[in-house]
Design an enzyme around this catalytic site. Structure first.
Site, PDB file in Angstrom:
ATOM      1  N   ALA A 142       0.841  -1.262  -0.040  1.00 60.99           N
ATOM      2  CA  ALA A 142      -0.002  -0.036   0.326  1.00 60.99           C
ATOM      3  C   ALA A 142       1.025   1.599  -0.048  1.00 60.99           C
ATOM      4  O   ALA A 142       2.398   1.288   0.357  1.00 60.99           O
ATOM      5  CB  ALA A 142      -0.517  -0.325   0.618  1.00 60.99           C
ATOM      6  N   GLY A 172       0.645  -5.729   0.738  1.00 59.83           N
ATOM      7  CA  GLY A 172      -0.465  -5.040  -0.167  1.00 59.83           C
ATOM      8  C   GLY A 172      -0.119  -5.973  -1.361  1.00 59.83           C
ATOM      9  O   GLY A 172      -0.927  -6.288  -2.095  1.00 59.83           O
ATOM     10  N   GLU A 217      -0.079  -9.609  -0.492  1.00 64.24           N
ATOM     11  CA  GLU A 217      -2.338  -9.750  -0.170  1.00 64.24           C
ATOM     12  C   GLU A 217      -3.073  -9.871  -1.527  1.00 64.24           C
ATOM     13  O   GLU A 217      -3.693 -10.086  -1.308  1.00 64.24           O
ATOM     14  CB  GLU A 217      -2.221  -8.648   1.142  1.00 64.24           C
ATOM     15  CG  GLU A 217      -1.786  -8.563   2.147  1.00 64.24           C
ATOM     16  CD  GLU A 217      -2.463  -7.525   3.075  1.00 64.24           C
ATOM     17  OE1 GLU A 217      -2.345  -6.431   2.306  1.00 64.24           O
ATOM     18  OE2 GLU A 217      -2.160  -7.557   4.426  1.00 64.24           O
ATOM     19  N   GLU A 229       4.944  -4.881   7.634  1.00 68.37           N
ATOM     20  CA  GLU A 229       4.129  -4.122   7.969  1.00 68.37           C
ATOM     21  C   GLU A 229       4.772  -3.747   9.255  1.00 68.37           C
ATOM     22  O   GLU A 229       4.310  -2.421   9.591  1.00 68.37           O
ATOM     23  CB  GLU A 229       2.627  -3.976   7.871  1.00 68.37           C
ATOM     24  CG  GLU A 229       1.928  -4.119   6.922  1.00 68.37           C
ATOM     25  CD  GLU A 229       2.056  -5.588   5.334  1.00 68.37           C
ATOM     26  OE1 GLU A 229       2.321  -6.092   5.769  1.00 68.37           O
ATOM     27  OE2 GLU A 229       1.689  -5.116   4.902  1.00 68.37           O
TER      28      GLU A 229
END
Ligand code: CO8
Length: 263
Positions: free
Chosen positions: A69, A114, A117, A137
């Site tokens: 992200a 992300g 993911e 993260e």
């Protein structure tokens, strides 16, 4: 067919759509605009399935698949905004997962946070030799927020998932293969053609059968074996109410290739 988005390239060649995340200056990091575009691309694929889309390939431009992200966009979020961002990303990934056609992640480089993911929300992952995976993260004082704590654990088991998520360690394609995160490792320059070959192979099969198998693989994993097998028997029976079943079995008996219509 080519559809224009700012941060995504959408190319349909016959029955296969290739979505390429393309924001190379930020290693294809997922900002809000890119997530919105991804959601739009997924809905348009969902709407085109009856027009003959049979498989999707998801990849990244340049040296990254998706490096996570967008940290620059997340840095100032409030608690409420961060939860909203997480839920919005999860909804887009859930829509990707719910497409009735297989989605192959062709991971060409960094698939971090992300990005990892996103690959996990695909049906299976092909990794180029330069691919790197991780959930880093915790290095940023946060946790995975686009489903990583759940999908990674379901795919590779709690031991491997917790080791990756707690340490933030980045692993290469071969280690990803060893722990069952990826289905195949390919020479970098063969990654996309291998994904395309598999997508075209899938496109020759009965699409209703593929869609039914996909639902069972996804939903069955979260319920008990007995109920999951019962769901399988019901879905197996339902395939016998399709023209594709008659065509597939008759073609075998008549020693010819089947022509499936998805009916
Ligand atoms: N966000 C924003 N920009 C990024 C990101 C990112 N995730 N990753 C890389 N970039 C940018 C860099 O800032 C740099 O920009 P600039 O040239 O303007 O300085 C450019 O991309 C190139 O990156 P590097 O110079 O760092 O390239 P390197 O080859 O040296 O390093 C790495 C590559 C190792 C991938 C490195 O860029 C890196 O560590 N990136 C961050 C990886 C990361 O921590 N990802 C996880 C982010 S958190 C997350 O994904 C949470 C998901 C759930 C969110 C839930 C909502 C709240």
């Amino acid at each position: 067919m080519i559809v224009d988005y700012e941060n995504i390239k959408f190319v349909q060649e016959g029955p296969v759509v290739t979505l390429t995340l393309s924001r190379p200056a930020a290693l294809n990091a997922l900002n809000s605009d890119t997530l919105i575009e991804l959601g739009q691309a997924i809905s348009s694929i969902g709407a085109e399935v009856h027009e003959g889309v049979r498989a999707v390939i998801l990849t990244g431009e340049g040296k990254a698949f998706v490096a996570g992200a967008d940290i620059a966009e997340m840095v100032g979020l409030t608690r409420t905004q961060a939860e909203y961002f997480s839920r919005r990303g999860q909804a887009v990934f859930a829509a990707l997962e719910a497409l009735p056609v297989p989605v192959i992640a062709a991971v060409n480089g960094f698939a971090l946070g992300g990005g990892c993911e996103l690959a996990l929300a695909c049906d299976f992952i092909y990794a180029g030799e330069r691919a790197k995976f991780g959930q880093p993260e915790v290095n940023l004082g946060v946790i995975p927020g686009f489903g990583g704590t759940q999908r990674l654990t379901r795919l590779v088991g709690r031991a491997a998932a917790s080791e990756l998520i707690y340490s933030g360690r980045i692993i290469d394609a071969h280690e990803a293969l060893r722990i069952g995160l990826v289905a195949r490792v390919l020479p970098q320059d063969e990654l996309l053609s291998a994904a395309m070959d598999t997508a075209l192979e899938i496109a020759k099969k009965g699409p209703l059968a593929i869609a039914a198998a996909k639902i069972l693989l996804m939903d069955g994993a979260d319920i008990g074996l007995e109920r999951a097998c019962s769901m399988e028997a019901t879905a197996f029976g339902a395939t016998f109410a399709t023209d594709d079943q008659t065509e597939g079995m008759l073609a075998f008996l008549q020693k010819r290739k089947p022509v499936f219509k998805g009916e």
